[in-house]
Scaffold this motif. Structure first.
Motif, PDB file in Angstrom:
ATOM      1  N   VAL A   3      44.452  34.986  50.942  1.00 27.67           N
ATOM      2  CA  VAL A   3      43.251  35.358  50.440  1.00 27.67           C
ATOM      3  C   VAL A   3      42.870  33.821  49.587  1.00 27.67           C
TER       4      VAL A   3
ATOM      5  N   LEU B 160      38.865  32.533  49.963  1.00 24.18           N
ATOM      6  CA  LEU B 160      38.045  32.378  48.725  1.00 24.18           C
ATOM      7  C   LEU B 160      38.342  30.886  48.374  1.00 24.18           C
TER       8      LEU B 160
ATOM      9  N   TRP C  22      41.272  35.138  42.187  1.00 22.23           N
ATOM     10  CA  TRP C  22      41.725  36.703  42.823  1.00 22.23           C
ATOM     11  C   TRP C  22      42.999  37.022  42.250  1.00 22.23           C
TER      12      TRP C  22
ATOM     13  N   LEU D 239      43.146  40.071  39.740  1.00 22.55           N
ATOM     14  CA  LEU D 239      42.836  41.521  40.068  1.00 22.55           C
ATOM     15  C   LEU D 239      43.936  42.398  40.102  1.00 22.55           C
TER      16      LEU D 239
ATOM     17  N   GLY E 285      40.706  44.041  37.707  1.00 26.82           N
ATOM     18  CA  GLY E 285      40.394  44.421  39.363  1.00 26.82           C
ATOM     19  C   GLY E 285      39.549  45.695  39.330  1.00 26.82           C
TER      20      GLY E 285
ATOM     21  N   PHE F 138      33.840  39.169  46.519  1.00 28.10           N
ATOM     22  CA  PHE F 138      34.410  37.784  46.582  1.00 28.10           C
ATOM     23  C   PHE F 138      34.130  37.148  47.948  1.00 28.10           C
TER      24      PHE F 138
ATOM     25  N   PRO G 124      37.512  43.716  45.670  1.00 26.89           N
ATOM     26  CA  PRO G 124      38.915  43.503  45.241  1.00 26.89           C
ATOM     27  C   PRO G 124      40.113  44.391  46.040  1.00 26.89           C
TER      28      PRO G 124
ATOM     29  N   LEU H 106      40.673  42.659  49.161  1.00 25.94           N
ATOM     30  CA  LEU H 106      41.467  41.131  49.038  1.00 25.94           C
ATOM     31  C   LEU H 106      43.082  41.529  48.785  1.00 25.94           C
TER      32      LEU H 106
END
Length: 149
Positions: free
Chosen positions: A33, A37, A43, A46, A59, A69, A74, A77
């Motif tokens: 992730v 990103l 992230w 979250l 999150g 994102f 979320p 991810l």
């Protein structure tokens, strides 16, 4: 096969990270992730733990507001990261007492993680699994009639 721009971007980033040796399951900026990103760790806020599938308050707010994102929600991810970590041999969530591979940046381990992650990305985008190599080996069974003299 048509794919989404988020899928194409994610695959390109993961491929690049794998071949540049910048994929590290234990680093929030260099994990699956983190790479998707753009090597950020925002992230990680979250959920409460790396590899946890439960959204925390922050999150849940982002999920409820429909925030994306780089095209992923979320929950998506967290699912992507958990899949990557499990396929790399980690017991999730990550912590010092849970099982982990001896060498988490070994290419074979990372390839297993990437394969599972790419399969999940295909599932999320509802496209055929590009990692399914079995289609390459499908064959049509034929019968041969032998003439005995």
């Amino acid at each position: 096969m048509e794919t989404s721009s988020r899928f194409e971007a994610a695959i390109k980033k993961l491929y690049t990270a794998f071949h540049n040796n910048t994929l590290n399951p234990e680093c929030c900026k260099q994990c699956a992730v983190g790479n998707i990103l753009d090597n950020t760790d925002s992230w990680k806020y979250l959920s409460d733990d790396h590899g946890n599938l439960s959204l925390n308050y922050v999150g849940k707010v982002h999920q409820t507001l429909g925030r994306k994102f780089n095209g992923y929600s979320p929950l998506e991810l967290l699912q992507i990261e958990a899949t990557f970590l499990k396929a790399c041999g980690f017991q999730i969530p990550l912590n010092h007492t849970n099982k982990r591979p001896e060498n988490p940046t070994d290419n074979d381990i990372l390839f297993n993680g990437l394969s599972a992650t790419i399969s999940l990305l295909c599932e999320i985008d509802n496209i055929p699994n590009v990692m399914d190599y079995q289609k390459l080996f499908k064959y049509k069974k034929t019968t041969f009639d032998y003439i005995v003299h």
